[in-house]
Structure formats: structure tokens, C-alpha cells
Write a protein that holds these residues in place. Structure first.
Motif, PDB file in Angstrom:
ATOM      1  N   TYR A 299      45.558  48.840  27.899  1.00 49.47           N
ATOM      2  CA  TYR A 299      44.189  48.841  28.229  1.00 49.47           C
ATOM      3  C   TYR A 299      44.384  49.792  29.554  1.00 49.47           C
ATOM      4  N   ASP A 307      38.091  54.744  33.186  1.00 49.30           N
ATOM      5  CA  ASP A 307      38.355  54.886  34.594  1.00 49.30           C
ATOM      6  C   ASP A 307      38.647  55.061  35.847  1.00 49.30           C
ATOM      7  N   ASN A 312      33.080  53.710  39.211  1.00 48.00           N
ATOM      8  CA  ASN A 312      33.436  51.807  38.218  1.00 48.00           C
ATOM      9  C   ASN A 312      33.673  50.850  39.349  1.00 48.00           C
ATOM     10  N   ASP A 313      34.006  49.662  38.986  1.00 50.84           N
ATOM     11  CA  ASP A 313      33.776  48.315  39.208  1.00 50.84           C
ATOM     12  C   ASP A 313      35.709  48.248  39.738  1.00 50.84           C
ATOM     13  N   LEU A 314      36.409  48.868  38.943  1.00 52.38           N
ATOM     14  CA  LEU A 314      37.577  49.185  39.431  1.00 52.38           C
ATOM     15  C   LEU A 314      38.358  50.108  40.709  1.00 52.38           C
ATOM     16  N   TYR A 352      42.411  43.106  35.025  1.00 58.30           N
ATOM     17  CA  TYR A 352      40.713  42.813  35.313  1.00 58.30           C
ATOM     18  C   TYR A 352      40.173  43.966  34.240  1.00 58.30           C
ATOM     19  N   ARG A 353      40.063  44.592  33.638  1.00 57.57           N
ATOM     20  CA  ARG A 353      39.975  45.623  32.557  1.00 57.57           C
ATOM     21  C   ARG A 353      40.369  44.609  31.522  1.00 57.57           C
ATOM     22  N   GLN A 356      36.812  42.484  30.808  1.00 60.30           N
ATOM     23  CA  GLN A 356      35.645  43.139  30.951  1.00 60.30           C
ATOM     24  C   GLN A 356      35.683  43.669  30.297  1.00 60.30           C
ATOM     25  N   ILE A 357      36.549  44.711  29.451  1.00 65.24           N
ATOM     26  CA  ILE A 357      36.713  44.967  27.811  1.00 65.24           C
ATOM     27  C   ILE A 357      36.109  43.520  26.260  1.00 65.24           C
TER      28      ILE A 357
END
Length: 358
Positions: A299, A307, A312-314, A352-353, A356-357
Motif C-alpha cells: 500500500y 495517490d 484524491n481523498d488522501l 485508510y488506503r 479503500q482498495i
């Protein structure tokens, strides 16, 4: 983003008070066995406390009390020493004068704030379960929670900034950056970088920030006296300082990529638990969370491939990590302990990543 009403509930507070109590037990045992008998020589263990920094701050504190405050003495040892002068005066009102006990109480309070802010961020990001439990694998907090030190305060500040950034409360980030400047001078720079990178072309601003922080870091390392000679190490950092001195402050700018590799190497050298033939306690304490990060390695790769932008949301977590990296590269020294300061943020990013994946 806003905090859920759930975190203000009685059930939430009781649950995390219980979890925090579990966290405090090993901290207290660590203090009783290795700190309360301060400087008792242990022939089998190495680096089981940050004695060196504690002594620097303690000597600075005593010098200020005996000789007064000098503007020329401005460095990273001054602010924490001034804070502890206030803490000593406060605790003396209750008959507590032992500096080991005072620093322990301060660290326990700070650790509670670290845990509370971490769980708040988890709620904002909708991370629960394993992400909470992984916090308890950050055994390096046992090391940080002993003696006079800046590291717990620094971790708290990083989490506060991330929490405020997620809630779009930028003015408060500036306020806390000024407050924590008195703990670590670099934290003001970190806060300003977070705010700067939150607007405009992200990649362009990273490049500008890298050039400026590298040159400023080179200049201050040579002329600023922000890091005392007692706090400086030897090795490659000394060579960077030499390049800064002799070649127009270009040492950081040219050699920071190598220093990033040094940081990574120093971190994973923690799996070799011996230093000078003795068991290195600080290394052992890092291993559990490093194993967790290792299992999240794919990740990390995915993050840098997919990312690395603000689209992006991160984005807020990315900003905090990049700001940390730029800020700490201004420091001419390399130490795995510094990387451990950002590990809670890195863990939040990877968890978090992953969710999401998956």
C-alpha cells in the motif's frame, strides 16, 4: 469533515478510558523498572532511556535558573527547558520535586492527549477496529514517555494538525504551530508548510518548498545555532554540515535524497537489536509497528504510484507527511527516532488506503 456525535457519548469516553488504562500499565512498569532508579548502570541493556537528551535539557534548565535567559542561547533545547521550569514550579506546589516523577506525570498526560487525538482522527476517517489496536503496538511510546523529552509533544502536534486539517480549521493550525514552536523550533516551519501546501499547484509547491527548506536548513545549520553541539551526532550529518559551510549552503539541497535513504536504512536496522554488543531496547520497541508497516508495504508502493497528488481523498494526510519530510530534512542529523514520530500518521494513511482498495 466533522467529528461524529458518537465521540461525545458516555459509552465512547468509558471505552477509550479503559483502553487508555491498558496502555498506561506497561508505561508505569517501564518507569518503575528502568527510569525511577535513574542512571543505575545496566550492563546488559543499551539505549533503554533517552538519557543523553534528558541531560542536555536538564543542564540547560539549571543554567537558565542560575544564569538567566540569554537570547543568544536560542536553540532546540531552550523551549522544552523553559516549559519544564514552569512544570517544576507547578508540581512543587503539591510537594513533588523529583524531576523523574514530574516528567513522568507530564508524559502520561501528553500520552493521553496523543491517544485521544489519534482516536478522533480515526473517527473522522471512519477507521476503527484494527487501526485502533495497532496504536497499542507502537511500543516506542514507552520510550518517549520517560524523562524530559520533546517526542510525545511532537507526535501530539502532528495529530492535532491532521485533525484540524481534516476539519478545514486552518487558523487553528497556525495558532498551535506558534504554541508548539516553544517545544521544537521546526514545528512552526512544519505548520506553515502544511498551510502552504494546502493551496495551489501541489507538485509545484512541493518543489518550491524543497528548495527553500533545503537552503534555509543549510544556512541555519551553519549560522543559526538552533541545534546545540551536544545534540549533534557524527557521521554523514557532519559531512552535510561541511558541504553547507564550504559550498554556499547547498549540502541539504544536494544530499537530502541520500539522507532519505539513510533514514529508511536506520529504521530497518532496528531489526538488528544489538548495539555495541548490548541489547538495544529502543530498537526492540520499534519492531512490532515496523512489522505492521512491512505487511502494508504494497500500500506504500500503491500510494506513491497512484495517490501522490492533491486530487484524491488522501490529500490532507499526504500534506502532513510531506511537510514532515521537508521539515525534518532541514535537520543535519539522521536518527530512526525521528521517523517514529510520524509513524502514527503513516499508519493512518496506509490503513485508510487499504480499506479503500479492499
Amino acid at each position: 469533515m466533522m467529528l461524529s456525535k458518537e465521540i461525545y457519548s458516555i459509552e465512547y469516553k468509558i471505552k477509550h478510558l479503559i483502553l487508555y488504562s491498558v496502555l498506561i500499565i506497561p508505561v508505569c512498569i517501564f518507569y518503575r523498572e528502568l527510569t525511577s532508579e535513574y542512571f543505575v548502570y545496566n550492563s546488559d541493556l543499551f539505549n533503554y532511556q533517552n538519557f543523553f537528551d534528558h541531560e542536555v535539557y536538564w543542564n540547560t534548565l539549571n543554567r537558565i535558573q542560575s544564569q538567566g535567559l540569554s537570547v543568544t542561547s536560542l536553540n532546540n533545547d531552550l523551549g522544552i527547558s523553559l516549559l519544564y521550569i514552569l512544570f517544576i514550579k507547578f508540581f512543587s506546589l503539591f510537594g513533588i520535586t523529583n524531576i523523574l516523577d514530574i516528567s513522568f506525570y507530564i508524559n502520561i498526560i501528553t500520552l493521553f492527549l496523543v491517544y485521544k487525538t489519534y482516536t478522533d482522527v480515526c473517527y473522522i476517517l471512519k477507521l476503527k477496529g484494527k487501526t485502533w489496536l495497532f496504536f497499542f503496538l507502537e511500543f516506542q511510546l514507552l520510550y518517549f514517555a520517560q524523562l524530559i523529552g520533546k517526542d510525545l509533544f511532537t507526535i501530539l502536534f502532528f495529530l492535532i494538525v491532521l485533525k484540524l486539517l481534516l476539519m478545514n480549521r486552518y487558523k487553528e493550525i497556525l495558532f498551535w504551530s506558534v504554541v508548539f514552536f516553544f517545544v521544537r523550533i521546526q514545528l512552526l516551519v512544519f505548520g506553515l508548510l502544511v498551510l502552504y501546501l494546502s493551496y495551489g499547484d501541489f507538485r509545484k509547491r512541493i518543489l518550491i518548498s524543497y528548495i527553500l527548506t533545503s537552503l534555509i536548513g543549510g544556512y541555519t545549520a551553519v549560522n543559526g545555532n538552533l541545534i546545540s553541539k551536544e545534540s549533534m551526532g557524527n557521521g554523514f550529518g557532519s559531512y552535510v554540515l561541511y558541504i553547507n559551510s564550504e559550498y554556499y549552503y547547498l549540502g541539504n539541497l544536494l544530499l537530502n535524497p541520500i539522507r532519505i535513504l539513510q533514514f529508511l536504512l536506520d529504521i530497518f536496522l532496528s531489526f538488528n537489536i544489538y548495539t555495541d554488543g548490548k541489547i538495544d531496547v529502543a530498537k526492540i520497541l520499534r519492531i512490532p509497528i515496523l512489522i505492521v508497516l512491512t505487511f502494508h508495504l504494497k500500500y506504500i508502493i500503491y500510494f506513491f504510484r497512484k495517490d501522490f497528488s492533491l486530487n484524491n481523498d488522501l490529500s490532507q494526510i499526504v500534506i502532513v507527511i510531506i511537510s514532515f519530510l521537508l521539515t525534518w530534512l532541514m535537520n543535519p542529523t539522521v536518527n530512526a527516532r525521528y521517523i517514529m514520530l510520524i509513524v502514527p500518521i503513516l499508519l493512518l494513511l496506509l490503513r485508510y488506503r487499504k480499506l479503500q482498495i479492499n
